[in-house]
Design an enzyme around this catalytic site. Structure first.
Site, short mmCIF file in Angstrom:
data_model
loop_
_atom_site.label_atom_id
_atom_site.label_comp_id
_atom_site.label_asym_id
_atom_site.label_seq_id
_atom_site.Cartn_x
_atom_site.Cartn_y
_atom_site.Cartn_z
N GLU A 230 49.90 22.71 31.72
CA GLU A 230 48.83 23.72 31.63
C GLU A 230 48.94 24.76 32.72
O GLU A 230 48.34 24.63 33.80
CB GLU A 230 47.46 23.03 31.72
CG GLU A 230 47.10 22.25 30.47
CD GLU A 230 45.68 21.69 30.50
OE1 GLU A 230 45.01 21.76 31.56
OE2 GLU A 230 45.24 21.21 29.46
N GLU B 155 47.57 18.16 23.71
CA GLU B 155 46.50 17.45 24.42
C GLU B 155 45.16 17.91 23.88
O GLU B 155 44.94 19.11 23.72
CB GLU B 155 46.60 17.75 25.93
CG GLU B 155 45.69 16.88 26.76
CD GLU B 155 45.73 17.28 28.23
OE1 GLU B 155 46.80 17.20 28.86
OE2 GLU B 155 44.66 17.66 28.74
C1 IDC Z 1 42.32 14.68 34.16
C2 IDC Z 1 42.05 13.20 34.05
C3 IDC Z 1 41.36 12.71 35.29
C4 IDC Z 1 42.23 13.05 36.49
C5 IDC Z 1 42.54 14.54 36.52
C6 IDC Z 1 43.56 14.82 37.62
O1 IDC Z 1 41.29 12.95 32.89
O2 IDC Z 1 41.14 11.31 35.23
O3 IDC Z 1 41.57 12.67 37.66
O4 IDC Z 1 43.08 14.95 35.30
O5 IDC Z 1 43.44 16.08 38.09
C7 IDC Z 1 43.46 18.69 31.27
C8 IDC Z 1 44.66 18.17 31.95
C9 IDC Z 1 44.52 16.71 32.26
C10 IDC Z 1 43.10 16.39 32.71
C11 IDC Z 1 42.17 16.64 31.53
C12 IDC Z 1 40.72 16.30 31.81
O6 IDC Z 1 45.85 18.41 31.25
O7 IDC Z 1 45.44 16.38 33.26
O8 IDC Z 1 43.06 15.03 33.05
N1 IDC Z 1 42.31 18.02 31.12
O9 IDC Z 1 40.20 17.10 32.82
N2 IDC Z 1 43.34 19.88 30.72
C13 IDC Z 1 42.08 20.01 30.26
C14 IDC Z 1 41.40 18.84 30.51
#
Ligand code: IDC
Length: 471
Positions: free
Chosen positions: A309, A396
């Protein structure tokens, strides 16, 4: 001499001096001392090597085995199993264990992540596949726990299915290659295909879900055909920020192997996030994609996702040059694997790609949605890109908020699913773990690593399983 005996000697000497024992008498070992009690060891430990499946291959018999170990009393900090192996046996593959071969025996030791096993818990998902030209089987010869050989009770050995029986999932034919045509993901026959499945959470944080039985449950119970392996680059334990690169590569290798055995596709995801600009770790990305594309160049089930991302990274000036570089790196080894390229603003600026696509034929661009946050505005942008024939993969998504937490928005989620199915888009749900956040597909209370029942799934897990099963 064992520790306990030294202690006893010292104690008896002390008693002698103190005049509390008759000089000619040897002090009997106290029967209650746990270290010396064989009764505890024999009863507490169960261990077995089972043939769980078997099938003929030319004039050999191929057998899939499983090792189980359980100590009901003591926590295991380390284990080592020695197997007796018939002459002429060949190891084809193994998972969640290291195997060292010495004549007539194989020595199995843990990976870092399954070295410790709590008392009362079984060792899970350790297995291998071996071929042999006789019907003899591999047996468990001895077992060491915490550095000492222990006696163990054998579980009933299950008989491998007779030769000629249905092949196990491990015998599935290699999966067909994918390519992109007219903006759509297609199979070898040129027909559009829809991949659906889950994404792991960060591999460094939840490595235990990369196990064969988990993938099997997802395939057979969820109707999933893809797994995305999320390799964080920059967070704590990230690939470029101090994570154990070899362990992470080994985990990816396991994921790729299980997916192949089970006839599923697998996405290797270079999960940039807090690093925002993909070129921040471009050097590491080049090294990483050189290595994995070399390793998996003949694996038709592998897709590469080269930047999860990007943020604050316009497509034309930042993402496209980075993608051209990495695509070229991959193409040196793997001529035609499908490559997924992230888009700016957490994969929401898909419209920036229209008219600016890379020249490579097998590239798709990613959109990510969290239905609680992203609604019509993003759906409309996506529709516009799809109508302009931009190949899109939703690598995702979730039905909750973009934080990965918050309430599920079922209405918005259904809108997304309608759009996905209208265009036959491929999608992967975030994320396969039991973390205490609503995007986790398993309930926080669920500690099973596979074979989940509906009661083990979070609301998000139930929703995605239903969506996959309807496809
Ligand atoms: C989130 C995980 C969370 C973790 C965090 C790390 O759910 O547990 O602590 O990342 O920074 C994304 C990202 C994905 C995120 C997820 C939710 O690709 O890594 O995971 N998210 O926030 N993009 C949109 C949402």
């Amino acid at each position: 001499m064992k520790h306990a005996n030294w202690i006893r000697l010292i104690l008896s000497g002390f008693c002698l001096l103190a005049g509390c024992a008759r000089p000619t008498e040897t002090v009997p070992a106290p029967t209650t001392e746990p270290i010396e009690s064989p009764a505890v060891e024999t009863v507490a430990v169960t261990a077995s090597v089972k043939g769980v499946n078997s099938w003929p291959d030319n004039d050999k018999t191929v057998t899939q085995y499983e090792l189980t170990i359980q100590d009901d009393v003591t926590d295991i900090q380390n284990w080592k199993a020695v197997l007796s192996v018939p002459d002429g046996t060949e190891l084809q593959q193994n998972w969640n264990t290291e195997i060292e071969k010495e004549d007539g025996t194989w020595i199995l030791t843990p990976e870092d992540y399954n070295r410790a096993i709590s008392a009362g818990e079984p060792l899970k998902d350790v297995g291998w596949i071996a071929s042999c030209d006789t019907n003899e089987t591999i047996t468990l010869l001895s077992l060491e726990l915490n550095g000492e050989e222990v006696s163990f009770q054998k579980e009933q050995k299950s008989t491998p299915a007779p030769a000629g029986a249905e092949p196990s999932p491990a015998a599935v034919e290699p999966i067909g290659s994918l390519h992109v045509a007219n903006g759509k993901l297609c199979n070898e026959a040129g027909e559009p295909v829809q991949l659906r499945g889950v994404s792991t959470h960060g591999l460094a944080w939840f490595p235990e879900y990369v196990n064969r039985d988990a993938f099997l449950t997802l395939r057979d119970d969820w109707n999933a055909n893809t797994i995305r392996l999320a390799l964080y680059t920059a967070e704590s334990g990230g690939y470029c920020t101090g994570g154990n690169q070899q362990e992470l590569l080994d985990l990816i290798d396991k994921g790729v192997t299980y997916a192949e055995e089970l006839g599923m596709y697998v996405i290797i995801d270079w999960h940039i996030l807090s690093d925002k600009n993909p070129s921040m770790h471009q050097g590491e990305a080049v090294a990483f994609f050189t290595e994995v594309s070399k390793k998996y160049k003949d694996k038709t089930h592998v897709l590469y996702e080269i930047c999860n991302e990007p943020q604050e990274s316009p497509f034309l000036s930042v993402i496209k040059p980075y993608a051209e570089d990495i695509v070229q790196v991959i193409r040196r080894n793997d001529k035609d694997a499908v490559i997924l390229v992230g888009t700016n603003t957490w994969c929401q600026d898909i419209d920036e790609v229209i008219g600016n696509e890379l020249s490579d034929d097998n590239v798709m661009y990613t959109v990510h949605f969290y239905a609680g946050t992203h609604k019509d505005a993003l759906r409309n942008k996506l529709r516009k890109a799809l109508d302009a024939n931009v190949p899109v993969y939703i690598s995702e998504c979730s039905i909750v908020e973009a934080s990965g937490n918050g309430a599920a928005d079922y209405e918005s989620a259904e809108e997304w699913l309608k759009l996905i199915n209208e265009y036959g888009l491929s999608y992967n749900a975030w994320s396969l773990c039991n973390k205490n956040e609503t995007s986790a597909l398993l309930k926080p209370s669920c500690d099973k690593l596979s074979g989940w029942s509906e009661a083990d799934l979070s609301e998000t897990g139930i929703w995605f399983r239903n969506a996959f099963r309807k496809s």
